[in-house]
Design a protein around this motif. Structure first.
Motif, short mmCIF file in Angstrom:
data_model
loop_
_atom_site.label_atom_id
_atom_site.label_comp_id
_atom_site.label_asym_id
_atom_site.label_seq_id
_atom_site.Cartn_x
_atom_site.Cartn_y
_atom_site.Cartn_z
N LYS A 93 13.99 -2.19 7.14
CA LYS A 93 13.70 -1.06 6.24
C LYS A 93 13.12 -1.61 4.93
CE LYS A 93 14.84 3.55 5.85
NZ LYS A 93 15.41 4.60 6.65
N GLY A 94 12.08 -0.93 4.42
CA GLY A 94 11.44 -1.40 3.19
C GLY A 94 10.28 -2.34 3.48
N LYS A 95 10.11 -2.67 4.77
CA LYS A 95 8.99 -3.54 5.14
C LYS A 95 8.09 -2.79 6.11
CE LYS A 95 11.53 -7.87 4.78
NZ LYS A 95 12.12 -8.99 5.52
N ARG A 96 6.85 -3.22 6.14
CA ARG A 96 5.92 -2.69 7.14
C ARG A 96 5.95 -3.64 8.32
NH1 ARG A 96 0.78 0.89 5.65
NH2 ARG A 96 2.38 1.83 4.40
N TRP A 97 6.25 -3.13 9.51
CA TRP A 97 6.38 -4.05 10.65
C TRP A 97 5.75 -3.47 11.92
CZ3 TRP A 97 10.12 -2.62 14.59
CH2 TRP A 97 10.92 -1.53 14.25
N ILE A 98 5.62 -4.35 12.90
CA ILE A 98 4.96 -3.98 14.16
C ILE A 98 5.98 -4.02 15.27
CG2 ILE A 98 3.19 -4.72 15.83
CD1 ILE A 98 1.73 -6.06 13.46
N ASP A 131 6.13 1.99 8.89
CA ASP A 131 5.95 1.76 7.46
C ASP A 131 7.30 1.52 6.76
OD1 ASP A 131 7.14 4.20 7.07
OD2 ASP A 131 5.40 5.16 6.15
N GLU A 132 7.23 1.37 5.43
CA GLU A 132 8.41 0.98 4.65
C GLU A 132 9.53 2.01 4.74
OE1 GLU A 132 5.32 1.11 3.64
OE2 GLU A 132 4.77 -0.95 3.14
N LYS A 133 9.14 3.28 4.92
CA LYS A 133 10.15 4.35 4.98
C LYS A 133 10.76 4.48 6.37
CE LYS A 133 7.17 6.77 2.16
NZ LYS A 133 6.15 7.77 2.44
N GLY A 134 10.25 3.69 7.29
CA GLY A 134 10.78 3.77 8.65
C GLY A 134 10.07 4.80 9.50
N ASN A 135 8.86 5.21 9.08
CA ASN A 135 8.08 6.17 9.89
C ASN A 135 7.05 5.43 10.73
OD1 ASN A 135 9.42 8.35 8.79
ND2 ASN A 135 7.91 8.61 7.15
N VAL A 136 6.81 5.96 11.92
CA VAL A 136 5.75 5.41 12.77
C VAL A 136 4.42 5.89 12.20
CG1 VAL A 136 4.76 5.37 15.08
CG2 VAL A 136 7.24 5.45 14.80
N ILE A 137 3.49 4.96 11.92
CA ILE A 137 2.20 5.40 11.38
C ILE A 137 1.05 5.09 12.32
CG2 ILE A 137 2.84 5.37 8.94
CD1 ILE A 137 1.52 2.58 8.77
N LEU A 152 -1.97 -2.52 7.71
CA LEU A 152 -1.02 -3.58 7.37
C LEU A 152 -1.25 -4.12 5.97
CD1 LEU A 152 -1.01 -5.51 10.76
CD2 LEU A 152 0.80 -4.07 9.85
N THR A 153 -2.52 -4.15 5.54
CA THR A 153 -2.82 -4.69 4.21
C THR A 153 -2.74 -3.63 3.13
OG1 THR A 153 -5.13 -4.44 4.79
CG2 THR A 153 -4.20 -6.66 4.93
N ALA A 154 -2.60 -2.35 3.55
CA ALA A 154 -2.46 -1.28 2.56
C ALA A 154 -1.23 -1.53 1.69
CB ALA A 154 -2.34 0.07 3.26
N ASN A 155 -0.28 -2.22 2.29
CA ASN A 155 0.94 -2.55 1.56
C ASN A 155 0.85 -4.00 1.10
OD1 ASN A 155 3.64 -2.97 0.79
ND2 ASN A 155 4.14 -3.58 2.88
N THR A 156 0.76 -4.20 -0.21
CA THR A 156 0.54 -5.55 -0.74
C THR A 156 1.78 -6.42 -0.59
OG1 THR A 156 1.00 -4.56 -2.89
CG2 THR A 156 -1.30 -5.07 -2.38
N SER A 157 2.93 -5.78 -0.47
CA SER A 157 4.17 -6.56 -0.38
C SER A 157 4.52 -6.89 1.07
CB SER A 157 5.32 -5.81 -1.04
OG SER A 157 5.55 -4.62 -0.33
N ALA A 158 3.46 -6.92 1.93
CA ALA A 158 3.71 -7.26 3.33
C ALA A 158 4.38 -8.63 3.44
CB ALA A 158 2.40 -7.25 4.11
N PRO A 159 5.53 -8.68 3.99
CA PRO A 159 6.24 -9.95 4.04
C PRO A 159 5.80 -10.80 5.22
CG PRO A 159 7.61 -8.21 4.92
CD PRO A 159 6.26 -7.61 4.66
N SER A 160 5.89 -12.08 5.07
CA SER A 160 5.60 -12.96 6.20
C SER A 160 6.91 -13.59 6.67
CB SER A 160 4.61 -14.05 5.79
OG SER A 160 5.17 -14.86 4.79
#
Lengths: 176, 180
Positions: free
Chosen positions: B60-65, B144-150, B170-178
């Motif tokens: 949660k709070g991260k953008r993930w695949i 996305d960060e809110k936990g919604n499927v985009i 994926l790059t829309a969110n600058t805080s994309a974690p690695s």
């Protein structure tokens, strides 16, 4: 003739046979009541197999179809209504999972289109027939305006009737 | 009066246009019902570390695949190098949903082809897959960060697809974690 009929019967029974075969894939499910079993059969008939797309759950041997049949059977046993089971499937796979598309904005044209077309064509047809019936003399002769009616009556009086002697023999009047 | 004779022509062109449009559509595509909605929750054991559990709230709070895969799935072979690339670039953590697979075969697959996954979770009976509306493996979701499927893609992902459709999300969110 006899040969042809026999051949047709043979072909037909072969087709029926293969059809029954595809249903034989379905595993038997035990239900407590006949009514539950009936509901199960109706539901898997109405739900679409997402993998094969042109088969329903009852006719498909895809693994996903089997899973969805299991879920359907379990939900019926748990006492869920048909609406709940369909909602479960729609939540996951969308309207596509239902063989009969539900009525909503995106399917409104599909459901209402034929009726709208029927009404439009009927209106067009009625208007067309009316227009043909009402030639240019129909309206003035039925007018409520006296001046128009008198004009029409004078026109009609001056017009020789078709088939009258005066038209065929115009010269006879002159002789008198 | 002239208009009367043009109408059939207009009808013809309208039908031709609609039929041509129909040819460009994919009748097999089934749009996901989960887009812009909360991702279905689950708690599943992690592959090769059965004591560990994974749940989407962990990211949660991260953008993930979320990538649905299986060692028995042929087209997963084609997309695996692409997944490796995404992981190497550190675009987003990829969670693998190992769908109806055998654990040892899945582990072997990752050993041979590389493991692009932040974690792979074991969906033995495919019930989580059904909750996510999975129809055929492979499928790829972006959450996305809110936990919604985009985003959802059915079928193997390609480099072209990643560049054209996934990268912007994926790059829309600058805080994309690695994570890898």
């Amino acid at each position: 003739m006899m040969k042809k009929t026999l051949l047709l019967i043979a072909l037909f029974s072969a087709l029926m046979g293969s059809n029954q075969h595809s249903y034989a894939v379905i595993e038997a499910v035990e239900f407590e009541t006949k009514k539950q079993e009936q509901r199960y059969k109706v539901l898997i008939d109405q739900l679409r197999c997402l993998v094969c797309q042109n088969q329903n759950l009852a006719g498909s041997d895809a693994p996903l179809a089997k899973d969805l049949r299991d879920i359907t059977a379990n939900m019926i046993k748990q006492g869920d209504s048909d609406a709940t089971i369909k909602a479960f499937m729609r939540d996951r796979y969308g309207d596509f999972v239902l063989y009969e598309p539900p009525f909503n904005w995106s399917t409104a044209f599909l459901w209402l289109g034929p009726f709208v077309l029927l009404v439009l064509v009927s209106i067009g047809l009625i208007l067309n027939i009316k227009r043909r019936q009402e030639d240019e003399l129909f309206k003035p002769t039925h007018a409520t305006d006296d001046a128009v009616r008198i004009k029409v009556r004078n026109l009609l009086r001056d017009t020789p009737s078709i088939g009258a002697d005066s038209v065929i023999k115009p010269n006879s009047d002159n002789k008198k | 009066m002239k208009l009367k004779y043009i109408i059939p022509l207009i009808v013809f062109f309208a039908m031709a246009f609609l039929l041509a449009k129909g040819l460009t559509l994919d009748p097999k595509a089934i749009p996901s019902t989960r887009i812009d909605k909360a991702a279905p929750n689950f708690t599943l054991p992690v592959l090769s570390s059965e004591a560990e559990q994974f749940s989407p709230s962990e990211l949660k709070g991260k953008r993930w695949i979320l990538n649905v895969w299986a060692s028995w799935c042929v087209s997963c072979r084609y997309e695996h190098p692409v997944l490796n690339d995404i992981a190497r670039a550190g675009l987003a953590p990829i969670v693998g949903l190992n769908y109806k697979d055998k654990d040892d075969e899945a582990a072997q697959w990752l050993k041979e082809r590389g493991d692009p996954y932040y974690k792979s979770v074991v969906d033995q009976d495919g019930r989580v897959g059904i909750d996510w509306g999975v129809i055929a493996v492979p499928e790829t979701f972006i959450i996305d960060e809110k936990g919604n499927v985009i985003y959802k893609h059915t079928g193997p992902i390609t480099r072209e697809l990643v560049n054209a459709e996934m990268l912007p999300l994926l790059t829309a969110n600058t805080s994309a974690p690695s994570n890898n």
